[in-house]
Design a protein around this motif. Structure first.
Motif, PDB file in Angstrom:
ATOM      1  N   PHE A 205       0.375  -3.706 -19.806  1.00  9.30           N
ATOM      2  CA  PHE A 205      -0.484  -2.892 -20.654  1.00  9.30           C
ATOM      3  C   PHE A 205      -1.863  -3.535 -20.741  1.00  9.30           C
ATOM      4  N   PRO A 206      -2.890  -2.755 -21.015  1.00 14.19           N
ATOM      5  CA  PRO A 206      -4.236  -3.339 -21.129  1.00 14.19           C
ATOM      6  C   PRO A 206      -4.275  -4.432 -22.178  1.00 14.19           C
ATOM      7  N   GLU A 207      -5.019  -5.488 -21.856  1.00 13.33           N
ATOM      8  CA  GLU A 207      -5.160  -6.597 -22.792  1.00 13.33           C
ATOM      9  C   GLU A 207      -6.555  -7.179 -22.655  1.00 13.33           C
ATOM     10  N   ASP A 208      -6.918  -8.054 -23.586  1.00 15.89           N
ATOM     11  CA  ASP A 208      -8.223  -8.687 -23.531  1.00 15.89           C
ATOM     12  C   ASP A 208      -8.350  -9.529 -22.268  1.00 15.89           C
ATOM     13  N   LYS A 209      -9.525  -9.452 -21.634  1.00 15.97           N
ATOM     14  CA  LYS A 209      -9.763 -10.210 -20.414  1.00 15.97           C
ATOM     15  C   LYS A 209      -9.883 -11.697 -20.731  1.00 15.97           C
ATOM     16  N   ARG A 210      -9.313 -12.523 -19.849  1.00 16.59           N
ATOM     17  CA  ARG A 210      -9.446 -13.973 -20.024  1.00 16.59           C
ATOM     18  C   ARG A 210      -9.294 -14.658 -18.678  1.00 16.59           C
ATOM     19  N   ILE A 211      -9.849 -15.843 -18.579  1.00 14.53           N
ATOM     20  CA  ILE A 211      -9.737 -16.647 -17.360  1.00 14.53           C
ATOM     21  C   ILE A 211      -8.389 -17.355 -17.347  1.00 14.53           C
ATOM     22  N   TYR A 212      -7.692 -17.283 -16.213  1.00 12.98           N
ATOM     23  CA  TYR A 212      -6.413 -17.968 -16.085  1.00 12.98           C
ATOM     24  C   TYR A 212      -6.645 -19.333 -15.437  1.00 12.98           C
ATOM     25  N   PRO A 213      -6.252 -20.423 -16.090  1.00 13.75           N
ATOM     26  CA  PRO A 213      -6.535 -21.761 -15.562  1.00 13.75           C
ATOM     27  C   PRO A 213      -5.804 -22.049 -14.262  1.00 13.75           C
ATOM     28  N   ALA A 214      -6.199 -23.149 -13.638  1.00 20.06           N
ATOM     29  CA  ALA A 214      -5.724 -23.471 -12.290  1.00 20.06           C
ATOM     30  C   ALA A 214      -4.215 -23.640 -12.201  1.00 20.06           C
ATOM     31  N   ASN A 215      -3.568 -24.046 -13.276  1.00 20.36           N
ATOM     32  CA  ASN A 215      -2.122 -24.298 -13.208  1.00 20.36           C
ATOM     33  C   ASN A 215      -1.284 -23.057 -13.514  1.00 20.36           C
ATOM     34  N   THR A 216      -1.904 -21.885 -13.628  1.00 22.30           N
ATOM     35  CA  THR A 216      -1.178 -20.655 -13.948  1.00 22.30           C
ATOM     36  C   THR A 216      -0.427 -20.131 -12.720  1.00 22.30           C
ATOM     37  N   PRO A 217       0.894 -19.967 -12.801  1.00 21.66           N
ATOM     38  CA  PRO A 217       1.606 -19.327 -11.686  1.00 21.66           C
ATOM     39  C   PRO A 217       1.184 -17.865 -11.581  1.00 21.66           C
ATOM     40  N   LEU A 218       0.968 -17.403 -10.366  1.00 19.95           N
ATOM     41  CA  LEU A 218       0.564 -16.023 -10.154  1.00 19.95           C
ATOM     42  C   LEU A 218       1.653 -15.245  -9.414  1.00 19.95           C
ATOM     43  N   TYR A 219       1.580 -13.924  -9.551  1.00 17.05           N
ATOM     44  CA  TYR A 219       2.568 -13.040  -8.943  1.00 17.05           C
ATOM     45  C   TYR A 219       1.859 -11.883  -8.262  1.00 17.05           C
ATOM     46  N   TYR A 220       2.431 -11.456  -7.163  1.00 16.82           N
ATOM     47  CA  TYR A 220       1.914 -10.330  -6.378  1.00 16.82           C
ATOM     48  C   TYR A 220       2.651  -9.079  -6.822  1.00 16.82           C
ATOM     49  N   ARG A 221       1.893  -8.099  -7.276  1.00 13.91           N
ATOM     50  CA  ARG A 221       2.468  -6.852  -7.779  1.00 13.91           C
ATOM     51  C   ARG A 221       2.165  -5.735  -6.792  1.00 13.91           C
ATOM     52  N   CYS A 222       3.202  -5.029  -6.409  1.00 14.16           N
ATOM     53  CA  CYS A 222       3.045  -3.899  -5.485  1.00 14.16           C
ATOM     54  C   CYS A 222       3.635  -2.655  -6.129  1.00 14.16           C
ATOM     55  N   GLU A 223       2.929  -1.534  -6.002  1.00 20.93           N
ATOM     56  CA  GLU A 223       3.446  -0.240  -6.415  1.00 20.93           C
ATOM     57  C   GLU A 223       3.713   0.607  -5.172  1.00 20.93           C
ATOM     58  N   ARG A 224       4.937   1.053  -5.029  1.00 25.39           N
ATOM     59  CA  ARG A 224       5.252   2.076  -4.028  1.00 25.39           C
ATOM     60  C   ARG A 224       5.214   3.425  -4.729  1.00 25.39           C
ATOM     61  N   GLN A 225       4.312   4.278  -4.303  1.00 26.33           N
ATOM     62  CA  GLN A 225       4.135   5.576  -4.924  1.00 26.33           C
ATOM     63  C   GLN A 225       4.542   6.673  -3.934  1.00 26.33           C
ATOM     64  N   THR A 226       5.212   7.706  -4.450  1.00 22.28           N
ATOM     65  CA  THR A 226       5.508   8.865  -3.612  1.00 22.28           C
ATOM     66  C   THR A 226       5.036  10.126  -4.317  1.00 22.28           C
ATOM     67  N   LEU A 227       4.666  11.116  -3.522  1.00 25.84           N
ATOM     68  CA  LEU A 227       4.239  12.418  -4.035  1.00 25.84           C
ATOM     69  C   LEU A 227       5.016  13.496  -3.302  1.00 25.84           C
ATOM     70  N   THR A 228       5.625  14.387  -4.093  1.00 27.05           N
ATOM     71  CA  THR A 228       6.506  15.415  -3.545  1.00 27.05           C
ATOM     72  C   THR A 228       6.229  16.742  -4.241  1.00 27.05           C
ATOM     73  N   ARG A 229       6.070  17.800  -3.482  1.00 23.14           N
ATOM     74  CA  ARG A 229       5.880  19.133  -4.062  1.00 23.14           C
ATOM     75  C   ARG A 229       7.240  19.706  -4.437  1.00 23.14           C
ATOM     76  N   LEU A 230       7.403  20.116  -5.697  1.00 23.61           N
ATOM     77  CA  LEU A 230       8.643  20.741  -6.133  1.00 23.61           C
ATOM     78  C   LEU A 230       8.637  22.216  -5.729  1.00 23.61           C
ATOM     79  N   PRO A 231       9.752  22.721  -5.185  1.00 26.43           N
ATOM     80  CA  PRO A 231       9.727  24.051  -4.557  1.00 26.43           C
ATOM     81  C   PRO A 231       9.630  25.220  -5.533  1.00 26.43           C
ATOM     82  N   GLN A 232      10.170  25.120  -6.733  1.00 27.72           N
ATOM     83  CA  GLN A 232      10.210  26.263  -7.640  1.00 27.72           C
ATOM     84  C   GLN A 232       8.975  26.341  -8.542  1.00 27.72           C
TER      85      GLN A 232
END
Length: 296
Positions: A205-232
């Motif tokens: 969720f949105p939060e206040d911006k801040r600098i993350y220090p050098a010892n902060t573990p980081l994570y790679y976030r990926c979103e797989r998005q799909t778009l589908t037309r519903l027939p009815q």
């Protein structure tokens, strides 16, 4: 955590290696059999969704009254897909599904069919419909947002929703509108986004911006998005599946960290700010400081 016998596994998807421009459509045709990709992490997502619902600290489900028929249709289409394509994982209940690996019974509901259907899968489920000439977000079960609040976006057009994204209007808004108009039933599309984060939380969720220090573990976030037309109803079903992997897991893929550094270095300043890359700069140094010693 993405682990296997104590060894960090490579991320399933690395979109920064396919699409060097971080603000891009990146659309590609999707075999309809692969609309949803269940895996062993599903119970973690179910627990996450139910916990957020119980806490009621954030708006994770919203729907306009006009979206009810589309909710029902998406729930029906999703149920059929899971039973037809993933019968080793799901079997039918009277109004819902049973998840076979651990016997979880997942009932349906006539009150909020989209919310209940979202409990069948790891993905978040959203619905877009054309209102007054613009595609708008009319219903959503969103438990793993990437820095936005559903309550602030429901009912808005896609152009309005994407207002905070730098350069997007100039580069992509006309293409997005045309794409939605031409999306055909039975021809789903997928695309990917990536970002970085300083924790393993699925919900960002949105939060206040801040600098993350050098010892902060980081994570790679990926979103797989799909778009589908519903027939009815002719609505568009939009699914979002989130993957969170330790940054060091990228070392399992040749050149993945090198390409990530190149992508970040090439980002316009406004985009780096939007994606909060500038706040991760100190913490990124430990991953980028000696790329020559890494595999690949």
């Amino acid at each position: 955590m993405n682990m296997n016998n104590g060894v960090t596994k490579a991320p399933k998807y690395l979109p920064h290696m396919q699409h060097k421009d971080v603000i891009s459509m990146g659309m590609e045709p999707l075999d309809s059999h692969r609309w949803i990709e269940p895996d062993a992490d599903y119970p973690q997502f179910l627990e996450h969704k139910l916990s957020l619902k119980e806490l009621q600290q954030e708006h994770i489900f919203e729907a306009l009254p006009s979206a009810y028929e589309a909710q029902v249709e998406l729930a029906f289409e999703l149920k059929q897909h899971l039973l037809n394509q993933h019968s080793h994982l799901y079997c039918p209940l009277a109004d819902g599904l049973s998840y076979l690996p651990n016997g979880i019974e997942l009932a349906g509901t006539s009150t909020h069919p989209l919310w209940q259907a979202s409990l069948w899968v790891a993905d978040d489920l959203l619905i877009m419909q054309k209102l007054d000439g613009h595609y708008c977000l009319t219903a959503a079960s969103l438990c793993s947002p990437s820095h936005w609040h559903l309550a602030q976006k429901i009912g808005q057009s896609m152009a309005k929703i994407h207002d905070p994204v730098p350069t997007l209007h100039q580069k992509l808004t006309p293409k997005i509108d045309r794409f939605f108009d031409h999306l055909m039933v039975g021809k789903p599309i997928q695309r990917f986004n990536w970002s970085l984060q300083a924790n393993t939380n699925l919900a960002q969720f949105p939060e206040d911006k801040r600098i993350y220090p050098a010892n902060t573990p980081l994570y790679y976030r990926c979103e797989r998005q799909t778009l589908t037309r519903l027939p009815q109803t002719n609505a568009i079903a939009f699914t979002i599946r989130v993957y969170v992997s330790p940054m060091m897991s990228l070392t399992q893929v040749p050149n993945a960290l090198t390409q990530l550094k190149l992508s970040i270095d090439a980002m316009p300043k406004a985009v780096a700010g939007y994606k909060e890359i500038i706040y991760f700069a100190p913490a990124l140094q430990k991953y980028f400081s000696d790329l020559s010693s890494l595999k690949g």
